[in-house]
Design a protein around this motif. Structure first.
Motif, PDB file in Angstrom:
ATOM      1  N   UNK A   1       0.936  -0.631  -0.122  1.00  0.00           N
ATOM      2  CA  UNK A   1       0.272   0.320   0.175  1.00  0.00           C
ATOM      3  C   UNK A   1       0.719   0.505   0.053  1.00  0.00           C
ATOM      4  N   UNK A   2       2.420   0.531   0.354  1.00  0.00           N
ATOM      5  CA  UNK A   2       2.664   2.178   0.041  1.00  0.00           C
ATOM      6  C   UNK A   2       3.493   3.040  -0.809  1.00  0.00           C
ATOM      7  N   UNK A   3       3.437   1.508  -1.865  1.00  0.00           N
ATOM      8  CA  UNK A   3       4.312   1.609  -2.878  1.00  0.00           C
ATOM      9  C   UNK A   3       2.789   1.738  -3.690  1.00  0.00           C
TER      10      UNK A   3
ATOM     11  N   UNK B   1       1.119   0.475 -11.982  1.00  0.00           N
ATOM     12  CA  UNK B   1       1.084  -0.705 -11.476  1.00  0.00           C
ATOM     13  C   UNK B   1       2.412  -0.801 -10.550  1.00  0.00           C
ATOM     14  N   UNK B   2       3.557   0.097 -10.039  1.00  0.00           N
ATOM     15  CA  UNK B   2       4.569  -0.359  -9.284  1.00  0.00           C
ATOM     16  C   UNK B   2       4.176  -1.057  -8.245  1.00  0.00           C
ATOM     17  N   UNK B   3       3.428  -1.313  -8.350  1.00  0.00           N
ATOM     18  CA  UNK B   3       2.775  -2.202  -6.588  1.00  0.00           C
ATOM     19  C   UNK B   3       2.247  -4.075  -7.023  1.00  0.00           C
TER      20      UNK B   3
ATOM     21  N   UNK C   1       4.041  -6.143 -14.823  1.00  0.00           N
ATOM     22  CA  UNK C   1       4.567  -5.799 -13.010  1.00  0.00           C
ATOM     23  C   UNK C   1       4.085  -7.039 -12.297  1.00  0.00           C
ATOM     24  N   UNK C   2       3.788  -7.987 -13.062  1.00  0.00           N
ATOM     25  CA  UNK C   2       3.486  -9.051 -12.145  1.00  0.00           C
ATOM     26  C   UNK C   2       3.585 -10.016 -12.155  1.00  0.00           C
ATOM     27  N   UNK C   3       3.972 -10.008 -13.424  1.00  0.00           N
ATOM     28  CA  UNK C   3       4.195 -11.249 -13.688  1.00  0.00           C
ATOM     29  C   UNK C   3       6.287 -10.840 -13.598  1.00  0.00           C
TER      30      UNK C   3
ATOM     31  N   UNK D   1      -9.690  -2.022 -16.432  1.00  0.00           N
ATOM     32  CA  UNK D   1      -8.317  -1.278 -16.987  1.00  0.00           C
ATOM     33  C   UNK D   1      -8.468  -0.932 -18.249  1.00  0.00           C
ATOM     34  N   UNK D   2      -7.885  -0.219 -19.013  1.00  0.00           N
ATOM     35  CA  UNK D   2      -6.930   0.200 -20.374  1.00  0.00           C
ATOM     36  C   UNK D   2      -6.067  -0.988 -21.116  1.00  0.00           C
ATOM     37  N   UNK D   3      -6.304  -1.574 -22.079  1.00  0.00           N
ATOM     38  CA  UNK D   3      -5.649  -2.443 -22.509  1.00  0.00           C
ATOM     39  C   UNK D   3      -3.539  -2.178 -22.104  1.00  0.00           C
ATOM     40  N   UNK D   4      -3.464  -0.585 -22.090  1.00  0.00           N
ATOM     41  CA  UNK D   4      -2.053  -0.467 -22.178  1.00  0.00           C
ATOM     42  C   UNK D   4      -1.796  -0.553 -20.690  1.00  0.00           C
ATOM     43  N   UNK D   5      -2.952  -0.470 -19.709  1.00  0.00           N
ATOM     44  CA  UNK D   5      -2.785  -0.259 -18.125  1.00  0.00           C
ATOM     45  C   UNK D   5      -3.303  -1.681 -17.364  1.00  0.00           C
TER      46      UNK D   5
END
Length: 194
Positions: free
Chosen positions: A32-34, A40-42, A151-153, A140-144
């Motif tokens: 939650x801090x990032x 999508x850094x989190x 990022x998750x992978x 979410x939009x396609x780019x997002x």
């Protein structure tokens, strides 16, 4: 080597999982801090929530351990007051099951980094499916969405794959894994040579 789980296997797996349940609850504050950083850094750190299964399997090397560890870790996180409530249990089941399927595909005989990374990716796929099912990312939009997935992978591969593998290697170097793994024929052969 007997592959069924004994009571001691289950207890050691649960101890590993409870430790990660505590890590999971603490990790939430980092997550939650990032999150306000955006882009999508989190999701780069989301993979930590998949680590219990691969670590438990790499330590115990027995069928069912990854699933049990993720369920127990999610339960520990829930009982410690997870902000996500009971959904963490369902996520734990799915993430553990997907990791378990990877270990099963290798007939529970491979314990290398590649298998750990594949299990991390599988857990990530399970979490993404759950996010779609709960409506978390469908809008979410396609780019997002692409940014989210990449990022998750990446985070999953790093935390639940590479980091999990090296964490177990450090445990092996201390000798602690010898306390929970059965003696192999290689161990007996090494004793015969002395």
């Amino acid at each position: 080597m007997r592959k069924g789980l004994k009571l001691t296997d289950i207890l050691v797996t649960i101890v590993i999982a409870v430790a990660f349940g505590i890590v999971y609850i603490l990790w939430g504050s980092i997550y939650y801090s990032v999150k306000p950083l955006g882009l999508q850094v989190d999701q780069l750190i989301y993979g930590m929530w998949f680590i219990a299964g691969p670590v438990a399997f790499l330590v115990m090397r027995k069928p069912g351990v990854a699933l049990l560890a993720e369920i127990a870790a999610a339960s520990g996180e829930f009982f410690l007051g997870s902000p996500w409530g009971l959904t963490v249990l369902l996520y734990g089941v799915v993430q553990g099951l997907f990791a378990e399927l990877v270990f099963m595909a290798f007939r529970y005989k491979k314990f290398n980094m590649s298998v750990a990374v594949l299990a991390a990716i599988a857990s990530c796929v399970g979490s993404v499916l759950m996010d779609f099912a709960y409506g978390e990312i469908g809008a979410l939009s396609l780019w997002n969405l692409l940014l989210f997935m990449i990022a998750r992978f990446i985070g999953s591969i790093f935390f639940a794959g590479v980091f999990a593998y090296y964490l177990v290697k450090v445990l092996e170097a201390t000798g602690v894994t010898n306390l929970v793994r059965p003696v192999s024929s290689k161990d007996y052969a090494a004793l015969d040579q002395k």
